[in-house]
Design an enzyme around this catalytic site. Sequence first.
Site, PDB file in Angstrom:
ATOM      1  N   GLY A  46      -6.232 -10.156   6.031  1.00  0.00           N
ATOM      2  CA  GLY A  46      -5.830 -10.905   4.842  1.00  0.00           C
ATOM      3  C   GLY A  46      -5.692 -12.379   5.156  1.00  0.00           C
ATOM      4  O   GLY A  46      -5.511 -12.766   6.319  1.00  0.00           O
ATOM      5  N   LEU A  92      -2.620 -14.542  11.107  1.00  0.00           N
ATOM      6  CA  LEU A  92      -3.618 -15.446  11.690  1.00  0.00           C
ATOM      7  C   LEU A  92      -3.046 -16.836  11.929  1.00  0.00           C
ATOM      8  O   LEU A  92      -3.590 -17.592  12.721  1.00  0.00           O
ATOM      9  CB  LEU A  92      -4.859 -15.525  10.791  1.00  0.00           C
ATOM     10  N   HIS A 138       3.155 -15.482   1.733  1.00  0.00           N
ATOM     11  CA  HIS A 138       2.584 -16.801   2.058  1.00  0.00           C
ATOM     12  C   HIS A 138       2.607 -17.734   0.846  1.00  0.00           C
ATOM     13  O   HIS A 138       2.806 -18.942   0.986  1.00  0.00           O
ATOM     14  CB  HIS A 138       1.128 -16.664   2.517  1.00  0.00           C
TER      15      HIS A 138
HETATM   16 NI    NI Z   1      -0.291 -14.249   7.416  1.00  0.00          NI
END
Ligand code: NI
Length: 160
Positions: A46, A92, A138
């Site tokens: 994602g 990430l 996020h």
């Molecule tokens: Ni993330």
Amino acid sequence: MAIRTIIKEGDPILRKVCRPVTEFGEKLWTVLDDMADTMRSADGVGLAGPQVSFLRRVVVIDVGDEHGLYELINPEITYRSEETQHVQEGCLSCPNRWGMTTRPMRIDFKAQDRNGNWYEVKGAEGLLAQAVCHELDHLEGKLFVDIVEEWLEPEEEQAK
Ligand code: NI
């Protein structure tokens, strides 16, 4: 399509609350295509707008199921099961950091597609539920590191 730079933890961009998408057109589609490309090249499941400096409510997810790529524009979780899952999580934007979090086992969510049409997914479970919760955080400027209950040593990361 192009691979964009993934913003890393510590950059204040990741702590901003994202604004809704209001324009559905070429500019958005380019961002979405680039986000999918960037996510895949980084071997992620994602990616959210702010991770590529795009402060709008946009998420891409691909957990490797039969559905393939999800594009979520202006997404909302409409149901969270009381039953939870205790899961290993990473991001990430936080390379080489892994920890255990608690997420709902099942969720329903709705979002717009790249043309602005609303759709709803009911009964998203397991990794998909985890990914949607992680990516929607996020959009609120939240990172999984905020809710980690127990950090894992790098060698404890389960082989994927
Ligand atoms: Ni993330």
